[in-house]
Design an enzyme around this catalytic site. Structure first.
Site, PDB file in Angstrom:
ATOM      1  CG  ASP A 271      -1.815   1.134   1.343  1.00 49.53           C
ATOM      2  OD1 ASP A 271      -2.010   1.806   0.316  1.00 49.53           O
ATOM      3  OD2 ASP A 271      -2.348   1.379   2.444  1.00 49.53           O
TER       4      ASP A 271
ATOM      5  CB  SER B 153      41.389  17.601  -1.164  1.00 46.27           C
ATOM      6  OG  SER B 153      42.421  17.612  -0.201  1.00 46.27           O
TER       7      SER B 153
END
Lengths: 635, 327
Positions: free
Chosen positions: A114, A546
């Site tokens: 459902d 980085s």
């Protein structure tokens, strides 16, 4: 007794063994129901459970009292309350998550997913649809084909559901008028054809009144099709299609209780297998013969799609989790670049170029996604140009895996074409995907085998290759310290190379800017270059901000275990900003420089770096000595 | 060498015959599909988790789960231990079967009793919901933490209760064992993502999609050993707060209740087995599996109706318990 339709109760009472014999041979159908909030979806499921006697008296009593308290049916039984299981759902009167329900008829066992109808629950609907053989699409007869109807139909079609039932519900509220029904079916047929749905079965029903659910209704004498239950009981299930395809079994686990037994365990995805069959293990391509199919209940003469088995081979060939055992004469391909449909399931949008885990069958590899070719507006089916995919977005993009995976197009094989993407840091399942086809360049670019291995290169230089990855804020001292470390290594007769962020951006990466996607690509390229240099036996030093953990992890994963050394040059933002050697912080603060790490773009500190340098506590020289000490011995 | 002791009797052979006949049919039956799904799930856990364990409560669902585990890894014994979170209030027959099954499966059996509950003498009569909370919920958390298990198989089924119906097969718990129903991972196809963050653990429910009838029928077809209390027999019973209970240990009951309950011999059996004072019996004459199944199918009340646990805290009893760490 409220079971007038299924005449099983008498049989259960009179001859239980006969009943069990019938029940034992039932097949199983999994289906989903989709509809929007007021289409009566939960009511229909409640009705199916009620009519098939899956609701007991104590549950019914609770239901009756709940219906009076919080029901939406004016005191009459509100079946929706049966299926909305979470407290928040009952309070708000909506379905949030997929609920699974079970019922039996004389011919089949059913599992119903459902699914909620709102657009913000698209991911829940996709989840429910992924295991379904059939979809029941509910339409409120008073409202006709809505935007939601189109979205649900598109999603069901996308996930590959071939059996679609158009249930025109609440016929009681339009006086069971055939003209209303015919008009809706005509509208829907036009839409279905436009998105490639080949066929569907339409029926007029009332979940609330029970019309055409288990018996044809006297209220719709003009309708002569099947009842909903008749149709669900007789429609062909997916498993029968899988059986006609060539044999494929992804290996989940190698069963090795002792030296005399070696079996490969897995769920057969398609086809069937018998002892004596010639098989091929992929991606290695080695062939062997099936010697036994072993189970606790004795060896099998044959095993078919859908069974979990353990297969033994006549040869001691290499085969482990992630490999696929397939029919020797008709094996699937392996590739590392694909076009795929992606459904984004996470609150955080997709990041182009970021490495995610891809799980397909029992294979898990690292993957990056390219910028989507387009996204689909799920309400209008238009193609939109997009840069990324947000929660619930559906798009088509190219994906690149870090090594070849064994696959088949999703349309041919759900088990070898359906995949999920997993975020490497949060571990969340962020996307579902379906492979269309591999890109040709993947098949035509082969690895060139070389006679000198990376070990040979390293041995000639008398050192273990390493990548010393210096990360930290702009101005933290990464380049300066890396430079000092390299000088010391040179004095120790080590072969090194320093890749510096600024220098690389003048050449290799001069086409890249500073957006999140460009920063990721910058690091990816640097990672690949560092890897090639490490393959050549060098000790590589890199000095790049980085900023994202995910990309540093990506580079770590490119290299053999232990070769990546993350060095966190830990300088607080205030200190780096006060130094401001290049005047960049000032520019960023004034707004002249966008996406500057630490100012308007985040820096994600390493959680467990191999080496951390506290620049407040050490001079440049002390820091370089410290790094060298941590690296010793260098062989 | 075969590490298993085969449960060899006529019933097994007959069942085996039936199953192997079915494998040659082209479409798998619903039980065959459910079995294959459960086995697939167990193998995924073993391949992906670092230290799995199987919660074993000795009930019929645990019995089926254990049988499936033996099938999944045969001829190896299942590569994880059994964990029984004991309340000291289980039926004698349950302790007996527990020890027998651990021996036969070749698996290590770990029994855990919450020392605090033992010390405070927590019992179902005086302490009501606290009994479940201390012995089971707290006991389970302590046992999982003690051994550092990162994945625990449980025999819960989605048809048992409304919030279970919405739970994933791989259900993630925070480091404090809490369940967040609104933040569950999408679970597509049969791809299970078992990656977790440090401290998190997973409860895995391999028989999520089985119904009570499926369980019974599987027990019958595979001759899975179950506790005799599921079958009707004359047993000593007493009534307490409107329900029928079995007097399994009259001395202990007398001590805790402060009086000897009025004992009557009745033909009773159990639909579900928990702690003996918390699980109501039903009057029954069903002495064979067929009769038990027949009774189950014709009954008008749900299986958990005899369980006191679901009735606390209104309609959300189980959901609340699970958020607190109940399995």
């Amino acid at each position: 007794m409220r079971d007038p339709v299924y005449q099983t109760e008498a049989l259960i009472a009179e001859d239980i063994d006969a009943y069990l014999e019938t029940h034992q041979h039932k097949s199983m159908l999994r289906f989903i129901t989709c509809g929007s909030v007021d289409d009566g979806k939960s009511t229909l499921i409640g009705r199916l459970l009620y009519d098939s006697k899956m609701i007991f008296e104590d549950q019914l009593a609770a239901l009756e009292s709940d219906s009076k308290k919080v029901g939406t049916q004016g005191g009459e039984i509100d079946f929706a309350l049966l299926v909305d299981g979470l407290a928040a759902e009952r309070e708000q009167g909506i379905t949030i998550d997929v609920a699974y329900r079970f019922f039996n008829t004389e011919k089949r066992k059913f599992i119903v997913a459902d699914c909620p109808g709102h657009e913000q629950y698209t991911r829940n609907m996709i989840t429910g649809a992924s295991t379904a053989d059939l979809a029941v699409i509910l339409i409120d007869a008073r409202k006709g084909v809505l935007v939601q109807t189109r979205r649900h139909s598109y999603l069901c079609h996308l996930i590959g559901i071939r059996n679609i039932v158009l249930a025109v519900n609440k016929m009681d509220l339009v006086d069971y008028d055939q003209a209303v029904f015919d008009e809706i079916v005509k509208d829907y047929a036009a839409f279905a054809q436009s998105i490639g749905i080949e066929s569907f079965t339409a029926m007029p029903i009332s979940g609330f009144r029970g019309d055409n659910i288990t018996a044809l209704s006297a209220n719709t004498p003009w309708y002569d099709g099947p009842t909903l239950i008749d149709h669900l009981e007789t429609v062909e299930v997916l498993a029968s299609v899988d059986l006609d395809r060539p044999f494929r079994m992804p290996v989940q686990w190698v069963n090795r209780p002792n030296l005399d037994f070696r079996g490969f365990s897995g769920l057969i995805a398609t086809g069937s297998v018998k002892p004596g069959d010639e098989i091929r293990v992929l991606p290695s391509g080695k062939t062997s013969i099936v010697s036994r199919i072993v189970t606790l209940d004795g060896d099998l003469d044959e095993a078919v799609a859908g069974q979990s088995v353990t297969v033994c081979l006549t040869d001691e060939i290499d085969c482990s989790r992630g490999d696929v055992i397939a029919a020797a004469a008709n094996p699937p391909e392996a590739a590392d670049q694909f076009e795929a449909t992606l459904v984004w399931l996470n609150d955080d949008p997709m990041v182009v170029g970021r490495a995610y885990w891809l799980k397909l069958g029992s294979q898990t590899v690292s993957v990056t996604v390219q910028q989507p070719k387009y996204a689909v507006n799920v309400n209008s089916m238009e193609h939109l140009a997009v840069k990324t995919l947000d929660l619930n977005a559906i798009g088509v993009a190219e994906i690149i895996t870090d090594r070849p995976i064994v696959f088949e197009p999703y349309a041919d094989n759900r088990a070898l074409g359906g995949f999920i993407l997993i975020d490497k840091l949060s571990n969340a399942t962020v996307a579902a995907g379906m492979l269309h086809f591999s890109l040709r360049r993947a098949q035509n670019v082969h690895w060139q085998p070389t006679d000198l291995t990376r070990e040979d290169h390293a041995r000639m230089k008398n050192q273990t290759p390493k990548v010393l990855w210096f990360t930290g804020l702009s101005g933290a001292g990464k380049s300066t310290i890396a430079n000092e470390v390299e000088k010391r290594l040179a004095l120790m007769n080590r072969h090194t190379f320093l890749l510096d962020g600024d220098n690389v951006r003048h050449g290799l990466n001069k086409d890249l800017g500073f957006t999140e996607a460009d920063r990721i690509e910058n690091i990816r390229r640097v990672g690949e270059v560092a890897k090639l240099m490490a393959d050549a036996g060098l000790i590589v030093l890199t000095a790049f901000i980085s900023p994202f953990r995910a990309e540093r992890e990506m580079v770590r994963n490119m290299l053999p275990e232990g070769e990546f050394v993350e060095i966190f040059v830990d300088t607080p933002l205030e200190v780096a900003e006060a130094r401001d050697v290049k005047g960049l912080y000032k520019k960023a603060r004034s707004g002249a420089l966008k996406n500057f790490t630490g100012i308007d773009s985040p820096y994600e500190e390493p959680l467990t770096p191999e080496i951390r340098i506290d620049t407040g506590a050490m001079t440049i020289e002390e820091a370089a000595d410290y790094v060298i000490r941590q690296l010793l011995p260098l062989k | 060498m075969d590490p298993m002791c085969p449960i060899g009797n006529a019933r097994t052979l007959q069942a085996r015959d039936k199953m192997s006949r079915q494998t040659r049919s082209t479409i798998l039956t619903h039980l065959e599909r459910l079995e294959a799904e459960a086995i697939h799930i167990m193998r995924e856990v073993v391949a992906q988790a670092e230290k799995p364990v199987m919660l074993y409560s000795v009930g019929k669902d645990s019995a089926v789960m254990l049988h499936l585990a033996r099938k999944a890894f045969y001829p190896s014994p299942p590569p994880f231990p059994l964990l029984h979170v004991d309340t000291t209030w289980k039926f004698k027959d349950m302790y007996a079967l527990r020890d027998k099954m651990a021996r036969e499966s070749g698996m290590e059996l770990l029994v855990y009793q919450n020392p605090e509950a033992a010390e405070r003498g927590i019992n179902p009569f005086d302490h009501g919901p606290l009994h479940t909370d201390m012995w089971k919920t707290e006991g389970l958390k302590q046992a999982l933490d003690l051994h550092g298990f990162d994945a625990a198989f449980g025999g819960a089924r989605r048809d048992e209760e409304k919030s279970r119906a919405k739970e994933r097969i791989f259900s993630f718990r925070t480091a404090s064992h809490g369940w967040d129903p609104k933040n569950q991972r999408p679970e597509l196809w049969n791809l299970y993502n078992a990656r977790k963050n440090k401290g998190e653990s997973i409860r895995v429910f391999p028989i999520s999609n089985w119904t009570e009838l499926d369980i019974w029928q599987y027990i019958q077809l595979n001759a899975v050993p179950i506790v005799p209390l599921y079958f009707a027999a004359l047993r000593p019973t007493f009534e307490w707060e409107g329900q029928l209970f079995m007097a399994d240990d009259i001395d202990r009951l007398t001590r805790v209740l402060g009086r000897t309950p009025e004992i009557t011999e009745r033909s009773i059996r159990f639909r579900t087995l928990g702690c003996f004072p918390l699980t109501g019996a039903v009057e029954s004459t069903a002495q064979t599996l067929s009769e038990v199944i027949q009774e189950t199918l014709l009954t008008t009340t749900s299986e958990r109706q005899g369980r006191v646990i679901d009735k606390d805290a209104g309609g959300a009893g189980m959901e609340k318990k699970k958020q607190e760490g109940y399995f």
